[in-house]
Design an enzyme around this catalytic site. Structure first.
Site, mmCIF file in Angstrom:
data_model
loop_
_atom_site.group_PDB
_atom_site.id
_atom_site.type_symbol
_atom_site.label_atom_id
_atom_site.label_comp_id
_atom_site.label_asym_id
_atom_site.label_seq_id
_atom_site.Cartn_x
_atom_site.Cartn_y
_atom_site.Cartn_z
ATOM 1 N N LYS A 71 0.951 -1.029 0.028
ATOM 2 C CA LYS A 71 0.110 -0.169 0.054
ATOM 3 C C LYS A 71 0.975 1.380 0.080
ATOM 4 O O LYS A 71 0.498 2.381 -0.501
ATOM 5 C CB LYS A 71 -0.863 0.009 1.294
ATOM 6 C CG LYS A 71 -1.875 -0.873 0.974
ATOM 7 C CD LYS A 71 -3.026 -0.974 2.241
ATOM 8 C CE LYS A 71 -4.361 -1.816 2.012
ATOM 9 N NZ LYS A 71 -5.171 -1.481 2.962
ATOM 10 N N ASP A 107 -10.572 2.731 1.911
ATOM 11 C CA ASP A 107 -10.738 2.117 3.438
ATOM 12 C C ASP A 107 -11.696 3.006 4.067
ATOM 13 O O ASP A 107 -12.547 2.266 4.661
ATOM 14 C CB ASP A 107 -9.333 1.577 3.992
ATOM 15 C CG ASP A 107 -8.803 0.651 3.231
ATOM 16 O OD1 ASP A 107 -9.403 -0.440 2.899
ATOM 17 O OD2 ASP A 107 -7.455 0.259 3.515
#
Length: 290
Positions: A71, A107
């Site tokens: 990420k 997210d």
């Protein structure tokens, strides 16, 4: 959907990734909407990451999702970052806009969309207290600040406290939202801060064993407190079981999983994901009574 010469590809990239539920969610959405797309899982070594990202352009893919441990590593390969990706310092979705690759993070968006959908809860002008300071917690903290939270209290392990404080200061300076950091080992401070909160979140892995939790069973909660856990296996953690026994509204992390995927799907295709139908199937899969 019949795969043909017009089928467009999307993928999730991580190591390991074979356990991922993302292919189920996205392929169900393609199928339900009649979109000519296929979503696959790519388990790749780190040295292949740059070339994998180049393939998004090369094959005119919708985009890719990024999971651990890439990420942060994927950021240098992006042409641009969205506000959420910049603030969080991590990318979980790559959007292909006519060959320009935009790093996004869904997210936190997925988490708060889950809260809005299932509990009609909006964090704007509210105080949030969160357990944890890792990747999932940072995504939620940054998005809460972007969404206009009144104040955020973070509890993390003492060994990570200085790093958490530095990130909290950066987020606070960039959003104007007051963010305070405390040691998670001090249960009395957790108690005090929860009593001033409207949202209380566990963003740690504590509870995945079905037995442990950070807070004390004797903890008190303010009336109407909204509670959430990022964990969805088990479907009800000890943390959620405790707060529900007090009559408080509480959700697990399955909605976050669905809606972070929905946000990615929608920025790729321009079509709303049929989340209600997919949610029914996800609950069947994960709400397994022992």
């Amino acid at each position: 959907m019949q795969i043909d010469g017009h089928t467009r590809l999307a993928a999730v990239v991580a190591r390991p990734i074979k356990h991922s539920i993302s292919p189920f969610i996205h392929n169900a959405a393609f199928d339900l909407l009649g979109i000519n797309g296929v979503y696959v899982a790519w388990d790749i070594p780190e040295e292949d990451l740059e070339e994998t990202v180049k393939n998004v352009r090369r094959y005119d893919m919708w985009g890719i999702n990024i999971s651990m441990p890439y990420k942060q590593a994927v950021i240098p390969h992006m042409d641009e970052l969205t506000d959420s990706a910049q603030l969080i310092g991590a990318v979980n979705t790559v959007i292909n806009r006519d060959g320009k690759l935009i790093g996004h993070n869904t997210d936190g968006i997925g988490f708060f969309r889950s809260l809005k959908t299932f509990e009609n809860f909006d964090v704007k002008d509210k105080v949030m207290t969160i357990l944890g300071g890792g990747g999932a917690a940072t995504a939620l903290i940054a998005q809460a600040a972007l969404n206009g939270a009144k104040k955020i209290n973070i509890f993390n392990q003492t060994v990570f406290l200085e790093t958490t404080k530095a990130k909290a200061k950066e987020l606070s300076d960039r959003t104007g939202v007051p963010i305070a950091v405390y040691p998670v080992e001090d249960l009395s401070i957790i108690q005090d801060k929860v009593m001033e909160s409207q949202l209380f979140v566990n963003a740690t892995s504590v509870g995945m064993d079905g037995q442990s939790m950070i807070i004390s069973p004797a903890m008190s909660f303010p009336e109407g407190l909204q509670v959430a856990d990022v964990i969805y296996q088990p479907f009800e953690t000890p943390f959620l079981k405790l707060v529900r026994s007090k009559g408080l509204p509480a959700i697990n992390g399955l909605g976050m999983l669905l809606f972070q995927a929905a946000e990615a799907f929608e920025v790729w295709t321009g079509k709303p994901m049929p989340t209600e139908k997919i949610w029914t199937e996800l609950v069947k899969k994960y709400d397994v009574k022992e």
